[in-house]
Design a protein around this motif. Structure first.
Motif, PDB file in Angstrom:
ATOM      1  N   ILE A 144       0.835  -1.204   0.000  1.00  0.00           N
ATOM      2  CA  ILE A 144       0.000   0.000   0.000  1.00  0.00           C
ATOM      3  C   ILE A 144       0.868   1.251   0.000  1.00  0.00           C
ATOM      4  O   ILE A 144       0.622   2.211  -0.750  1.00  0.00           O
ATOM      5  CB  ILE A 144      -0.946  -0.016   1.212  1.00  0.00           C
ATOM      6  CG1 ILE A 144      -1.901  -1.215   1.123  1.00  0.00           C
ATOM      7  CG2 ILE A 144      -1.721   1.286   1.312  1.00  0.00           C
ATOM      8  CD1 ILE A 144      -2.749  -1.423   2.360  1.00  0.00           C
ATOM      9  N   LEU A 145       1.906   1.243   0.832  1.00  0.00           N
ATOM     10  CA  LEU A 145       2.781   2.406   0.941  1.00  0.00           C
ATOM     11  C   LEU A 145       3.502   2.699  -0.370  1.00  0.00           C
ATOM     12  O   LEU A 145       3.625   3.861  -0.783  1.00  0.00           O
ATOM     13  CB  LEU A 145       3.803   2.174   2.058  1.00  0.00           C
ATOM     14  CG  LEU A 145       4.874   3.254   2.251  1.00  0.00           C
ATOM     15  CD1 LEU A 145       4.222   4.563   2.691  1.00  0.00           C
ATOM     16  CD2 LEU A 145       5.905   2.802   3.281  1.00  0.00           C
ATOM     17  N   ALA A 146       3.960   1.658  -1.041  1.00  0.00           N
ATOM     18  CA  ALA A 146       4.725   1.844  -2.277  1.00  0.00           C
ATOM     19  C   ALA A 146       3.880   2.515  -3.355  1.00  0.00           C
ATOM     20  O   ALA A 146       4.339   3.445  -4.032  1.00  0.00           O
ATOM     21  CB  ALA A 146       5.250   0.496  -2.773  1.00  0.00           C
ATOM     22  N   VAL A 147       2.637   2.075  -3.515  1.00  0.00           N
ATOM     23  CA  VAL A 147       1.776   2.649  -4.553  1.00  0.00           C
ATOM     24  C   VAL A 147       1.518   4.131  -4.277  1.00  0.00           C
ATOM     25  O   VAL A 147       1.648   4.991  -5.168  1.00  0.00           O
ATOM     26  CB  VAL A 147       0.446   1.871  -4.644  1.00  0.00           C
ATOM     27  CG1 VAL A 147      -0.518   2.561  -5.591  1.00  0.00           C
ATOM     28  CG2 VAL A 147       0.705   0.443  -5.102  1.00  0.00           C
ATOM     29  N   GLY A 148       1.177   4.463  -3.049  1.00  0.00           N
ATOM     30  CA  GLY A 148       0.892   5.856  -2.714  1.00  0.00           C
ATOM     31  C   GLY A 148       2.114   6.748  -2.811  1.00  0.00           C
ATOM     32  O   GLY A 148       2.053   7.858  -3.344  1.00  0.00           O
ATOM     33  N   ALA A 149       3.247   6.262  -2.304  1.00  0.00           N
ATOM     34  CA  ALA A 149       4.466   7.066  -2.319  1.00  0.00           C
ATOM     35  C   ALA A 149       4.954   7.308  -3.742  1.00  0.00           C
ATOM     36  O   ALA A 149       5.392   8.418  -4.077  1.00  0.00           O
ATOM     37  CB  ALA A 149       5.551   6.371  -1.492  1.00  0.00           C
ATOM     38  N   MET A 150       4.869   6.291  -4.602  1.00  0.00           N
ATOM     39  CA  MET A 150       5.340   6.473  -5.974  1.00  0.00           C
ATOM     40  C   MET A 150       4.420   7.407  -6.755  1.00  0.00           C
ATOM     41  O   MET A 150       4.877   8.138  -7.631  1.00  0.00           O
ATOM     42  CB  MET A 150       5.452   5.117  -6.673  1.00  0.00           C
ATOM     43  CG  MET A 150       6.511   4.190  -6.070  1.00  0.00           C
ATOM     44  SD  MET A 150       8.137   4.936  -5.827  1.00  0.00           S
ATOM     45  CE  MET A 150       8.108   5.284  -4.055  1.00  0.00           C
ATOM     46  N   ARG A 151       3.130   7.420  -6.451  1.00  0.00           N
ATOM     47  CA  ARG A 151       2.225   8.377  -7.097  1.00  0.00           C
ATOM     48  C   ARG A 151       2.600   9.802  -6.704  1.00  0.00           C
ATOM     49  O   ARG A 151       2.661  10.710  -7.542  1.00  0.00           O
ATOM     50  CB  ARG A 151       0.782   8.055  -6.702  1.00  0.00           C
ATOM     51  CG  ARG A 151      -0.261   9.020  -7.275  1.00  0.00           C
ATOM     52  CD  ARG A 151      -0.236   9.013  -8.798  1.00  0.00           C
ATOM     53  NE  ARG A 151      -1.233   9.900  -9.359  1.00  0.00           N
ATOM     54  CZ  ARG A 151      -2.407   9.515  -9.834  1.00  0.00           C
ATOM     55  NH1 ARG A 151      -2.734   8.226  -9.799  1.00  0.00           N
ATOM     56  NH2 ARG A 151      -3.244  10.381 -10.342  1.00  0.00           N
ATOM     57  N   TYR A 152       2.895   9.996  -5.434  1.00  0.00           N
ATOM     58  CA  TYR A 152       3.289  11.318  -4.952  1.00  0.00           C
ATOM     59  C   TYR A 152       4.588  11.780  -5.603  1.00  0.00           C
ATOM     60  O   TYR A 152       4.700  12.920  -6.078  1.00  0.00           O
ATOM     61  CB  TYR A 152       3.438  11.276  -3.430  1.00  0.00           C
ATOM     62  CG  TYR A 152       3.987  12.549  -2.829  1.00  0.00           C
ATOM     63  CD1 TYR A 152       3.204  13.700  -2.757  1.00  0.00           C
ATOM     64  CD2 TYR A 152       5.287  12.599  -2.342  1.00  0.00           C
ATOM     65  CE1 TYR A 152       3.707  14.873  -2.212  1.00  0.00           C
ATOM     66  CE2 TYR A 152       5.800  13.770  -1.798  1.00  0.00           C
ATOM     67  CZ  TYR A 152       5.009  14.902  -1.733  1.00  0.00           C
ATOM     68  OH  TYR A 152       5.515  16.060  -1.203  1.00  0.00           O
ATOM     69  N   LEU A 153       5.571  10.884  -5.676  1.00  0.00           N
ATOM     70  CA  LEU A 153       6.853  11.240  -6.278  1.00  0.00           C
ATOM     71  C   LEU A 153       6.724  11.476  -7.784  1.00  0.00           C
ATOM     72  O   LEU A 153       7.433  12.315  -8.352  1.00  0.00           O
ATOM     73  CB  LEU A 153       7.883  10.150  -6.003  1.00  0.00           C
ATOM     74  CG  LEU A 153       8.324   9.994  -4.536  1.00  0.00           C
ATOM     75  CD1 LEU A 153       9.272   8.813  -4.382  1.00  0.00           C
ATOM     76  CD2 LEU A 153       8.989  11.273  -4.049  1.00  0.00           C
ATOM     77  N   SER A 154       5.824  10.742  -8.432  1.00  0.00           N
ATOM     78  CA  SER A 154       5.608  10.960  -9.862  1.00  0.00           C
ATOM     79  C   SER A 154       5.036  12.352 -10.124  1.00  0.00           C
ATOM     80  O   SER A 154       5.410  13.028 -11.094  1.00  0.00           O
ATOM     81  CB  SER A 154       4.655   9.898 -10.424  1.00  0.00           C
ATOM     82  OG  SER A 154       5.249   8.617 -10.387  1.00  0.00           O
ATOM     83  N   GLY A 164       5.729  13.299 -19.501  1.00  0.00           N
ATOM     84  CA  GLY A 164       5.489  12.678 -18.210  1.00  0.00           C
ATOM     85  C   GLY A 164       4.108  13.003 -17.682  1.00  0.00           C
ATOM     86  O   GLY A 164       3.324  13.715 -18.315  1.00  0.00           O
ATOM     87  N   GLY A 165       3.799  12.500 -16.517  1.00  0.00           N
ATOM     88  CA  GLY A 165       2.504  12.743 -15.927  1.00  0.00           C
ATOM     89  C   GLY A 165       2.468  12.258 -14.499  1.00  0.00           C
ATOM     90  O   GLY A 165       3.465  11.747 -13.960  1.00  0.00           O
ATOM     91  N   GLN A 168       2.891   8.433 -14.958  1.00  0.00           N
ATOM     92  CA  GLN A 168       3.837   7.854 -15.897  1.00  0.00           C
ATOM     93  C   GLN A 168       5.063   8.741 -16.033  1.00  0.00           C
ATOM     94  O   GLN A 168       5.048   9.920 -15.672  1.00  0.00           O
ATOM     95  CB  GLN A 168       3.210   7.653 -17.266  1.00  0.00           C
ATOM     96  CG  GLN A 168       2.900   8.947 -18.007  1.00  0.00           C
ATOM     97  CD  GLN A 168       2.356   8.692 -19.396  1.00  0.00           C
ATOM     98  OE1 GLN A 168       1.535   7.796 -19.577  1.00  0.00           O
ATOM     99  NE2 GLN A 168       2.810   9.451 -20.378  1.00  0.00           N
ATOM    100  N   SER A 169       6.121   8.139 -16.566  1.00  0.00           N
ATOM    101  CA  SER A 169       7.373   8.865 -16.790  1.00  0.00           C
ATOM    102  C   SER A 169       7.491   9.235 -18.265  1.00  0.00           C
ATOM    103  O   SER A 169       6.751   8.714 -19.107  1.00  0.00           O
ATOM    104  CB  SER A 169       8.557   7.980 -16.393  1.00  0.00           C
ATOM    105  OG  SER A 169       8.716   6.923 -17.335  1.00  0.00           O
ATOM    106  N   PRO A 170       8.427  10.124 -18.600  1.00  0.00           N
ATOM    107  CA  PRO A 170       8.762  10.314 -20.015  1.00  0.00           C
ATOM    108  C   PRO A 170       9.387   9.035 -20.579  1.00  0.00           C
ATOM    109  O   PRO A 170       9.742   8.122 -19.832  1.00  0.00           O
ATOM    110  CB  PRO A 170       9.785  11.459 -19.976  1.00  0.00           C
ATOM    111  CG  PRO A 170       9.598  12.118 -18.651  1.00  0.00           C
ATOM    112  CD  PRO A 170       9.155  11.037 -17.726  1.00  0.00           C
ATOM    113  N   PRO A 171       9.533   8.935 -21.897  1.00  0.00           N
ATOM    114  CA  PRO A 171      10.182   7.747 -22.482  1.00  0.00           C
ATOM    115  C   PRO A 171      11.572   7.518 -21.899  1.00  0.00           C
ATOM    116  O   PRO A 171      12.326   8.458 -21.645  1.00  0.00           O
ATOM    117  CB  PRO A 171      10.242   8.091 -23.974  1.00  0.00           C
ATOM    118  CG  PRO A 171       9.117   9.047 -24.182  1.00  0.00           C
ATOM    119  CD  PRO A 171       9.031   9.864 -22.925  1.00  0.00           C
TER     120      PRO A 171
END
Length: 421
Positions: A144-154, A164-165, A168-171
């Motif tokens: 759960i933590l990984a999904v939320g934290a990576m959304r925030y960092l993205s 990017g978005g 998602q990341s740029p190519p």
């Protein structure tokens, strides 16, 4: 007075335990399944079952599952259940994309992805080994933590960049690919002949020697490396003893905490490597939800393989193969697998009859006959069955597996130094 002197003779190595997938058994089983698959291809005319494109797609789908399963194997052999593999793969996908995007170097992304997985493993190790948190609770929390934290960092890092978005990341830059082009030139025409077994072997060889990512090769080599380290070295013996009886290991001077930590860190690193594969080999972009439950599927492959690297590789290959067929749009090819399952059931029925279990043999034969009738009366399968064919196929094989599944004796136990669990 003569004195009788006994001369010690070396004992013969004990025969392999029933249910243990030795290298010879794995090779024999693989050859038998491949020959059966070639026969099904000839009968049904579905050449996609064994062509080189399917082999390449199978590798692409099997590698992340295999890396997650291998990570689970390391952790559980040391007594730690790692449900958090999914979250560690998520950390690997994002960290790999971040480093590769920042530096433009895919190898920096590979290292960063592995480190991201290791950090997730460290968190799980601190929670379960040091503080005795329930293994399942800790793993689910990491997911759960990984999904939320990576959304925030993205949102912070990827969203402001072109392409990017928030999800998602740029190519991203890709890894070099290796291969033997002359093999395809030599065996390609033979594959196109569609001869029984000969063309199938040609397709297999071409698929394994053409345009393979370096990361794929590394992942494949990690399977025998894991077997050698865990089953052929003193380090591996000590680590596995922590998953069987940590009390006995401690009494012999083994630092149980140390080996549990190492196992979970390696477990996270392998999951992170699987995440890098998803973001930078199977795709060229990081996307939220990219792991798609492969961490859990990897655990299923590990259980299918009876906590052994060879069996795990077979389970990952099974998932990868069925996934490759349905993703390539070969619904008819998945339909042809009904005959393969029927052939497996007939083999199971013969084996059960030899063992004297006639009722089980008759049931297997009856189900095999129904599958053959189903195949003969239909041309394709419902779209829902095709989509979930990897999960269905694995459940069927696990249900029919003749090996005795045996988890490490102390897996999942919260252990304390000097006090047991």
């Amino acid at each position: 007075m003569s004195q009788h002197v006994e001369v010690a003779t070396p004992e013969k190595a004990p025969p392999p335990r029933r249910g243990v997938l030795t290298p010879w058994r794995i090779v024999s089983l693989g050859v038998a399944v491949f020959v059966a698959l070639a026969g099904v291809r000839v009968i049904t005319g579905q050449n996609a079952l064994t062509d080189s494109g399917t082999i390449q797609a199978t590798l692409a789908f099997a590698v992340p599952i295999g890396m997650a399963g291998l990570g689970g194997l390391w952790a559980e052999r040391a007594g730690i259940i790692n449900i958090g593999l999914e979250g560690m793969m998520v950390l690997g996908t994002w960290a790999g994309a971040f480093a590769a995007n920042s530096t433009g170097n895919p190898w920096a992304g590979l290292v960063a992805g592995i480190v991201g997985g290791v950090l997730g493993g460290l968190l799980h190790a601190v929670a379960t080994v040091t503080f005795g948190v329930d293994h399942i609770v800790s793993g689910v929390a990491i997911n759960i933590l990984a999904v939320g934290a990576m959304r925030y960092l993205s949102i912070l890092y990827f969203q402001p960049q072109p392409g990017g978005g928030a999800a998602q990341s740029p190519p991203l830059p890709g890894f070099p690919r290796i291969g033997l082009p002359f093999v395809a030139d030599l065996l390609g025409p033979l594959e196109d002949r569609h001869w029984f077994l000969v063309s199938d072997v040609a397709g297999l060889i071409v698929g394994l020697t053409t345009e393979m990512s370096v990361v794929t090769l590394i992942a494949i080599l990690l399977v025998p490396a894991t077997y050698y380290i865990l089953w052929r070295t003193p380090f591996g013996l000590r680590l596995r003893s922590c998953g069987e009886s940590p009390e006995a290991a401690e009494s012999l001077g083994v630092s149980v905490y140390f080996y549990k930590y190492v196992a979970v860190l390696v477990s996270g690193g392998l999951a992170g490597l699987g995440g890098v594969f998803l973001a930078m080999v199977a795709s060229s972009i990081y996307q939220e939800g990219q792991t798609g439950g492969r961490g859990y599927i990897g655990l299923a492959a590990m259980i299918f393989g009876n906590w052994r690297p060879g069996g795990l590789a077979m389970g990952a290959g099974l998932f990868g193969f069925t996934d490759a067929l349905q993703v390539r749009g070969s619904g008819a090819a998945v339909h042809a697998l009904l005959l393969l399952i029927a052939a497996v059931l007939v083999a199971v029925a013969v084996w059960q009859f030899v063992r004297g279990k006639r009722v089980a043999a008759l049931v297997s034969l009856a189900v095999a006959a129904l599958l053959v009738v189903w195949w003969a009366l239909t041309d394709t399968l419902p779209r829902e069955l095709v989509t979930y064919s990897p999960h269905i196929a694995t459940l069927l094989v696990m249900a029919l597996a003749t090996q005795r599944l045996r988890a490490p004796a102390a897996v999942g136990r919260s252990w304390r130094r000097g006090g047991g669990s």
